[in-house]
Each structure stands twice: as C-alpha cells, then as structure tokens.
Motif scaffolding. Structure first.
Motif, PDB file in Angstrom:
ATOM      1  N   ILE A  25      37.442 149.225 -12.367  1.00 38.92           N
ATOM      2  CA  ILE A  25      37.731 149.127 -13.800  1.00 38.92           C
ATOM      3  C   ILE A  25      37.372 147.735 -14.315  1.00 38.92           C
TER       4      ILE A  25
ATOM      5  N   LYS B 277      40.909 152.882 -16.263  1.00 44.14           N
ATOM      6  CA  LYS B 277      40.691 151.796 -17.212  1.00 44.14           C
ATOM      7  C   LYS B 277      41.882 150.858 -17.119  1.00 44.14           C
ATOM      8  N   ASN B 278      41.672 149.617 -17.544  1.00 45.19           N
ATOM      9  CA  ASN B 278      42.769 148.656 -17.557  1.00 45.19           C
ATOM     10  C   ASN B 278      43.710 148.990 -18.717  1.00 45.19           C
TER      11      ASN B 278
ATOM     12  N   ARG C 137      36.601 160.730 -20.272  1.00 46.20           N
ATOM     13  CA  ARG C 137      36.854 159.395 -19.745  1.00 46.20           C
ATOM     14  C   ARG C 137      36.957 158.364 -20.871  1.00 46.20           C
ATOM     15  N   ASN C 138      36.652 158.767 -22.091  1.00 42.97           N
ATOM     16  CA  ASN C 138      36.805 157.849 -23.218  1.00 42.97           C
ATOM     17  C   ASN C 138      38.274 157.564 -23.506  1.00 42.97           C
TER      18      ASN C 138
ATOM     19  N   TYR D 153      43.032 156.781 -19.057  1.00 39.69           N
ATOM     20  CA  TYR D 153      43.245 155.493 -18.400  1.00 39.69           C
ATOM     21  C   TYR D 153      43.819 155.642 -16.997  1.00 39.69           C
TER      22      TYR D 153
END
Length: 286
Positions: free
Chosen positions: A47, A134-135, A256-257, A260
């Motif tokens: 990430i 994701k972060n 994936r947008n 997280y």
C-alpha cells in the motif's frame, strides 16, 4: 514488572508520530505466521503510502524471532499468556464453542490495547487476516471527533438484529481519551468470554445510539457507514462494507477504488483455507 511492559514502553517511546500518529498493531502467533507476514507485506510494501509504527503482538517469541530474521520494518512484542491471566482458571471456565487460543489471544490483546491507550497513544488493531489494501489514515483523519472506529459485523446476533450491524473486533481504532478509558472500564466489568460480545455489550451498557439503523439483511449494501454516540461522550463510527469488508460482505469483484480493508475469512475457517480465500480477494502478497 513483566518484561513485555518494558519492551512495550521502550517501543512507544521511540515512535515517530510525524509519520503516523498512532500505533498500528496486528495480532498473531507462530502457527499463523504466514498470515502475519502477508499482512505486514501488504501494510509496509504494497500500500502507498505505507503503514508506519507497525507493532506485531505475539503470544510467544517464535514469531518475533521469525520477523527479526526477515529484517522487516516493524517491531514485535511477545507477551506470555501467564503474565496476563491464570491459565488454569481460564482453561477450567472455557466455553467449548470458543477455541481456547482465541480466548487467550483476545484477553492478551485487550490488555495490551488498554495499556497503550493508558500511556496516551492511539492504537489501531487488526487481525492478521484483515488485510489492508490502502492506508486508512485518511479515513481516520476525516472524522477527528470519532474516538472508536470499527468494521461492521453481525455477531452478537441479538444486537445486529436490533442495530442492523455490530462492531467487528477484526479491525478497530481506539483513540486515547476519557471516553475510551470509560469503554475499557465497562468492558472489564463484563464476564463475556468473547471479545466481540464484550465490546458490543459494553457499548450497549453505555447506552450507545446510532444516527440511523439498517436492517441486518441490508448491511452489505450500506454505503455511508454508521455513526453513534454513547455515555461519557464516546463517539463511534463503523465503516461500510464497501470500505472495510467483512466475511460475507467481501466479494472478489468489489471496487478497489473504495476498498481499504479486506477481512473475508469467517472466524471458523480452517487455517489451510484462509490463504485461498485471501488469494481470491486479491489480498495475498507473499
């Protein structure tokens, strides 16, 4: 004083809050080392921006030794179970439906989380099969008034029937505050043997109410999440499944947008099947 107390205090004293304002803690043991290594790989190598201030909590030294041998940019603290509780008492009062390693691990984890909060540090807590894609720091920053974040689950079922969801202990963020210390006190007053039951019942005990409720069969389609408030000004936010997905709400086709955190594995899934499930979710990086 227990050795792990010194190790934890030394770790916290060296934290770089300029790169991350809180501890990112993942719990695991040597038996689940591949899951832990996959989680670490995702968090620090995949990430962007990577996670910092990562702490691995283990029940013995073997996992910490393995991590040290890989020279990974994380720290590891091993906490022996018998330094937290009397093992004989726990073994004699175990609920047959709950694997003893879960009970022991959750008790250790809750003690460490509370100690970190007590020393004034915020802490995010992750199961090793709750993999970051994701972060999430930006999500925490968007709601500075919230002091407890969580992913959504359905257990305990009596509360999800009432609220439309429950808080899942696989992904949590506790901000050090009087409200969270009150939550810890409520949790410690309960005699539940499951940490997720304990957390949710403590919030019920604190008369938590939600801005809106969703029927539990609509939980997976909720896109806004759930915000709540309870006694002692505890402020809670539960992420929608499109952001932090859990078990049946996780689908390989999810965007994936927005996603997280992927925690697609049911709590009773056998270890040999967990890797396959994470691969299907494209959340396996070893």
């Amino acid at each position: 004083m227990k050795e792990w107390v010194f190790e934890l205090h030394n770790y916290l004293s060296t934290l770089n809050k300029s790169v991350s304002p809180h501890v990112n803690m993942v719990f695991g043991d040597y038996k689940h080392s591949r899951l832990v290594l996959n989680w670490i790989t995702a968090a620090v190598n995949v990430i962007q921006p990577p996670l910092h201030n990562v702490l691995v909590l283990s029940l013995d030294n073997r996992l910490c030794d393995l991590i040290a041998s890989r020279t990974l940019p994380v720290s590891c603290v091993a906490v022996a179970k018998n330094t937290i509780f009397n093992i004989d008492i726990i073994n004699n009062n175990i609920n047959d439906k709950i694997p003893i390693i879960w009970l022991q691990g959750s008790m250790v984890r809750n003690v460490i989380l509370r100690v970190i909060n007590y020393w004034g540090y915020d802490v995010a807590s992750y199961d090793s099969d709750a993999v970051l894609l994701k972060n999430p720091q930006v999500l925490y920053d968007e709601r500075p008034h919230i002091n407890l974040f969580s992913s959504a689950g359905t257990f305990p079922f009596d509360l999800s029937g009432e609220w439309g969801f429950t808080l899942c202990t696989g992904t949590l963020m506790f901000k050090a505050s009087p409200a969270i210390e009150s939550l810890w006190r409520h949790m410690s007053s309960l005699s539940e043997k499951d940490e997720q039951v304990t957390l949710n019942n403590a919030l019920l005990q604190m008369n938590s109410v939600w801005q809106e409720k969703t029927p539990v069969n609509k939980m997976c389609t909720n896109k806004e999440g759930w915000e709540g408030r309870g006694e002692d000004d505890i402020r809670i936010y539960v992420f929608p499944p499109q952001v932090f997905c859990r078990a049946g709400c996780c689908k390989p086709t999810m965007s994936r947008n927005t996603l997280y955190n992927a925690h697609p594995i049911g709590s009773k899934t056998i270890l040999s099947a967990k890797e396959a499930v994470l691969k299907e979710m494209k959340a396996w990086f070893l």
